[in-house]
Design a protein around this motif. Structure first.
Motif, mmCIF file in Angstrom:
data_model
loop_
_atom_site.group_PDB
_atom_site.id
_atom_site.type_symbol
_atom_site.label_atom_id
_atom_site.label_comp_id
_atom_site.label_asym_id
_atom_site.label_seq_id
_atom_site.Cartn_x
_atom_site.Cartn_y
_atom_site.Cartn_z
ATOM 1 N N UNK A 26 -1.689 -8.128 -2.156
ATOM 2 C CA UNK A 26 -0.505 -7.914 -1.182
ATOM 3 C C UNK A 26 -0.283 -6.314 -1.090
ATOM 4 N N UNK A 27 -0.449 -5.694 -2.339
ATOM 5 C CA UNK A 27 -0.174 -4.263 -2.483
ATOM 6 C C UNK A 27 -1.097 -3.391 -1.441
ATOM 7 N N UNK A 28 -2.395 -3.857 -1.616
ATOM 8 C CA UNK A 28 -3.696 -3.097 -1.043
ATOM 9 C C UNK A 28 -3.337 -3.532 0.632
ATOM 10 N N UNK A 29 -3.068 -4.828 0.849
ATOM 11 C CA UNK A 29 -2.963 -5.283 2.174
ATOM 12 C C UNK A 29 -1.691 -4.347 2.896
ATOM 13 N N UNK A 30 -0.592 -4.379 2.366
ATOM 14 C CA UNK A 30 0.686 -3.780 2.808
ATOM 15 C C UNK A 30 0.848 -2.544 2.659
ATOM 16 N N UNK A 31 -0.032 -1.830 1.618
ATOM 17 C CA UNK A 31 0.178 -0.318 1.283
ATOM 18 C C UNK A 31 1.641 -0.161 0.862
ATOM 19 N N UNK A 32 2.129 -0.958 -0.260
ATOM 20 C CA UNK A 32 3.309 -0.878 -1.061
ATOM 21 C C UNK A 32 3.014 -0.843 -2.392
ATOM 22 N N UNK A 33 4.076 -0.523 -3.379
ATOM 23 C CA UNK A 33 3.701 -0.561 -4.536
ATOM 24 C C UNK A 33 4.135 -1.854 -5.061
ATOM 25 N N UNK A 34 3.687 -2.069 -6.511
ATOM 26 C CA UNK A 34 3.747 -3.375 -6.988
ATOM 27 C C UNK A 34 5.113 -3.753 -7.157
ATOM 28 N N UNK A 35 6.058 -3.029 -7.419
ATOM 29 C CA UNK A 35 7.370 -2.898 -7.913
ATOM 30 C C UNK A 35 7.968 -3.506 -6.464
ATOM 31 N N UNK A 36 7.633 -3.028 -5.337
ATOM 32 C CA UNK A 36 8.417 -3.468 -3.949
ATOM 33 C C UNK A 36 7.870 -4.937 -3.542
ATOM 34 N N UNK A 37 6.593 -5.067 -4.028
ATOM 35 C CA UNK A 37 6.074 -6.424 -3.683
ATOM 36 C C UNK A 37 6.844 -7.648 -4.530
ATOM 37 N N UNK A 38 6.834 -7.135 -5.890
ATOM 38 C CA UNK A 38 7.311 -8.179 -6.559
ATOM 39 C C UNK A 38 8.972 -8.284 -6.332
ATOM 40 N N UNK A 39 9.601 -7.106 -5.767
ATOM 41 C CA UNK A 39 10.941 -7.510 -5.308
ATOM 42 C C UNK A 39 11.012 -8.445 -4.272
ATOM 43 N N UNK A 40 10.116 -8.339 -3.292
ATOM 44 C CA UNK A 40 9.788 -9.320 -2.263
ATOM 45 C C UNK A 40 9.821 -10.674 -2.651
#
Length: 86
Positions: A26-40
């Motif tokens: 998800x981080x690679x696909x959406x270009x966001x950090x792991x912190x943001x993805x985990x919060x989502x």
């Protein structure tokens, strides 16, 4: 009414296509950090839209991997052994 952002919509879309998602992917696909993805993922789990397991999320709960169920089953076995020993 649940309000979700486009990134969270993308996560749910990918989840519906695959049946599961991975934080790193998800981080690679959406270009966001792991912190943001985990919060989502935490937000979406709190809204009962997915189930988290370690670094993944799935559409369906996988009860075999949840700690409470594993410990509960182990506790039952120990109690039965103790009853038989007495």
């Amino acid at each position: 009414m649940i309000i979700i952002n486009r990134r969270q919509e993308g996560i749910l879309h990918e989840l519906n296509q695959k049946g599961y998602v991975n934080v790193v992917d998800l981080c690679e696909t959406h270009s966001f950090s792991t912190i943001i993805i985990r919060k989502d993922l935490n937000f979406l789990e709190n809204e009962k839209l997915l189930h988290r397991i370690h670094c993944r999320a799935s559409k369906q709960p996988i009860y075999a991997f949840e700690r409470d169920v594993l410990y509960e089953d182990a506790g039952r076995g120990k109690k039965e052994i103790a009853k038989e020993a007495l």
